[in-house]
Design a protein around this motif. Structure first.
Motif, mmCIF file in Angstrom:
data_model
loop_
_atom_site.group_PDB
_atom_site.id
_atom_site.type_symbol
_atom_site.label_atom_id
_atom_site.label_comp_id
_atom_site.label_asym_id
_atom_site.label_seq_id
_atom_site.Cartn_x
_atom_site.Cartn_y
_atom_site.Cartn_z
ATOM 1 N N ASP A 173 0.339 33.350 -10.871
ATOM 2 C CA ASP A 173 0.622 34.420 -9.918
ATOM 3 C C ASP A 173 0.832 33.844 -8.513
ATOM 4 O OD1 ASP A 173 1.040 37.132 -9.490
ATOM 5 O OD2 ASP A 173 -1.042 37.523 -8.950
ATOM 6 N N GLY A 174 -0.023 32.887 -8.134
ATOM 7 C CA GLY A 174 0.131 32.247 -6.835
ATOM 8 C C GLY A 174 1.421 31.453 -6.734
ATOM 9 N N LEU A 175 1.793 30.773 -7.811
ATOM 10 C CA LEU A 175 3.040 30.009 -7.802
ATOM 11 C C LEU A 175 4.253 30.927 -7.671
ATOM 12 C CD1 LEU A 175 2.300 27.336 -10.557
ATOM 13 C CD2 LEU A 175 2.473 26.954 -8.091
ATOM 14 N N VAL A 176 4.207 32.072 -8.334
ATOM 15 C CA VAL A 176 5.312 33.026 -8.214
ATOM 16 C C VAL A 176 5.431 33.528 -6.777
ATOM 17 C CG1 VAL A 176 6.103 35.336 -8.878
ATOM 18 C CG2 VAL A 176 5.280 33.754 -10.615
ATOM 19 N N LEU A 177 4.303 33.866 -6.168
ATOM 20 C CA LEU A 177 4.322 34.347 -4.782
ATOM 21 C C LEU A 177 4.868 33.277 -3.845
ATOM 22 C CD1 LEU A 177 3.663 36.453 -2.644
ATOM 23 C CD2 LEU A 177 1.310 35.592 -2.615
ATOM 24 N N HIS A 178 4.406 32.046 -3.997
ATOM 25 C CA HIS A 178 4.896 30.966 -3.148
ATOM 26 C C HIS A 178 6.385 30.715 -3.358
ATOM 27 C CE1 HIS A 178 0.598 29.101 -2.777
ATOM 28 N NE2 HIS A 178 0.724 30.256 -2.162
ATOM 29 N N GLN A 179 6.826 30.780 -4.612
ATOM 30 C CA GLN A 179 8.241 30.586 -4.890
ATOM 31 C C GLN A 179 9.075 31.704 -4.276
ATOM 32 O OE1 GLN A 179 9.832 28.100 -6.158
ATOM 33 N NE2 GLN A 179 11.843 29.068 -6.165
ATOM 34 N N LEU A 180 8.564 32.914 -4.337
ATOM 35 C CA LEU A 180 9.262 34.066 -3.782
ATOM 36 C C LEU A 180 9.454 33.925 -2.271
ATOM 37 C CD1 LEU A 180 10.363 36.960 -4.406
ATOM 38 C CD2 LEU A 180 8.066 37.799 -3.876
ATOM 39 N N VAL A 181 8.438 33.406 -1.587
ATOM 40 C CA VAL A 181 8.472 33.327 -0.129
ATOM 41 C C VAL A 181 9.045 31.998 0.361
ATOM 42 C CG1 VAL A 181 7.061 33.362 1.963
ATOM 43 C CG2 VAL A 181 6.524 34.922 0.076
ATOM 44 N N LEU A 182 8.590 30.902 -0.242
ATOM 45 C CA LEU A 182 8.936 29.567 0.263
ATOM 46 C C LEU A 182 10.171 28.966 -0.406
ATOM 47 C CD1 LEU A 182 5.317 28.087 0.417
ATOM 48 C CD2 LEU A 182 6.616 29.187 2.261
ATOM 49 N N ASP A 183 10.508 29.436 -1.597
ATOM 50 C CA ASP A 183 11.683 28.947 -2.324
ATOM 51 C C ASP A 183 11.667 27.424 -2.455
ATOM 52 O OD1 ASP A 183 14.057 28.941 -3.705
ATOM 53 O OD2 ASP A 183 15.321 29.101 -1.923
ATOM 54 N N GLU A 184 10.611 26.924 -3.094
ATOM 55 C CA GLU A 184 10.475 25.484 -3.327
ATOM 56 C C GLU A 184 10.308 25.234 -4.828
ATOM 57 O OE1 GLU A 184 8.294 24.344 0.908
ATOM 58 O OE2 GLU A 184 7.115 24.482 -0.929
ATOM 59 N N PRO A 185 11.413 25.335 -5.584
ATOM 60 C CA PRO A 185 11.312 25.229 -7.046
ATOM 61 C C PRO A 185 10.749 23.903 -7.530
ATOM 62 C CG PRO A 185 13.602 25.176 -6.313
ATOM 63 C CD PRO A 185 12.788 25.587 -5.140
ATOM 64 N N ALA A 186 11.047 22.807 -6.827
ATOM 65 C CA ALA A 186 10.525 21.502 -7.263
ATOM 66 C C ALA A 186 9.006 21.486 -7.178
ATOM 67 C CB ALA A 186 11.124 20.387 -6.417
#
Length: 221
Positions: A173-186
């Motif tokens: 859940d935290g990774l999804v939120l960070h990806q949504l905001v920060l857009d750092e797929p790597a």
């Protein structure tokens, strides 16, 4: 004098009526739910109205009311729609029992449909201010907890307990939120690789013998 029709004939006070937006009656219920998700993702839950959804979907206000009956029903069904979408487009519940498949493509899922994730987080925060939304939020998380528990139980020697299930899902859940905001797929994929390594330490894929003596090191992907 009568108002003009859509062909532009003279109307009251000689003012032409604005042409109505084309109505797509064949859009269906799922299209209306997708429109509701987009409205909330852009403007928050407080912007969710029949009229906003109708405008987004290109249908009449009455059609939205006909399908859902109340705003609460619209919220509840839109939430269920986002859960189905998330579970169908992610590999949280891949069903293979292999750690390498666990939540594969998570970053791509978020990037391909950010509105679905934004809708869910907005509802989560709104529930803190409006306790009447908590049942919908609990339903949302129960779906995700159940999917996580099933997949962990396929991978591990023993069924996953509630504590492990919530711990693993909290990481996702935290990774999804960070990806949504920060857009750092790597960075997302690197964190998922470490999570899979931790699961193998617990015996995922049959790599361990239940007491940790034959588990691989955490350094491996």
């Amino acid at each position: 004098m009568t108002e003009t029709d859509e062909a532009g004939r003279p109307g009251a006070a000689g003012k032409p009526r604005k042409p109505r937006k084309a109505v797509h009656y064949g859009a269906g219920r799922e299209a209306l739910l997708s429109a509701a998700v987009r409205v909330v993702a852009r403007g928050g839950l407080r912007r969710l109205t029949y009229r906003a959804v109708a405008e987004e979907a290109g249908v009449t206000h009455g059609l939205v009311a006909h399908h859902f009956g109340s705003r609460d029903a619209l919220i509840e069904e839109a939430l269920a729609h986002t859960v189905r979408t998330s579970l169908n487009t992610s590999t949280l519940g891949a069903g293979t029992g292999r750690s390498t498949d666990f939540s594969a493509g998570l970053a791509d899922m978020v990037n391909s449909d950010p509105d679905t994730q934004a809708f869910q987080y907005d509802l989560l925060l709104e529930a803190r201010r409006r306790p009447e939304l908590l049942p919908q939020v609990r339903t949302l998380y129960d779906e995700y907890f159940d999917a996580t528990r099933r997949e962990l139980s396929r991978m591990l020697p023993e069924d996953a307990d509630d504590g492990l299930t919530r711990l693993v899902f909290a990481a996702l859940d935290g990774l999804v939120l960070h990806q949504l905001v920060l857009d750092e797929p790597a960075a997302t994929e690197a964190a998922l690789a470490r999570l899979r390594s931790l699961l193998r330490l617990l015996g995922a894929d049959g790599d361990g013998d239940g007491d940790g003596t034959s588990a691989p090191t955490i350094a491996g992907p």
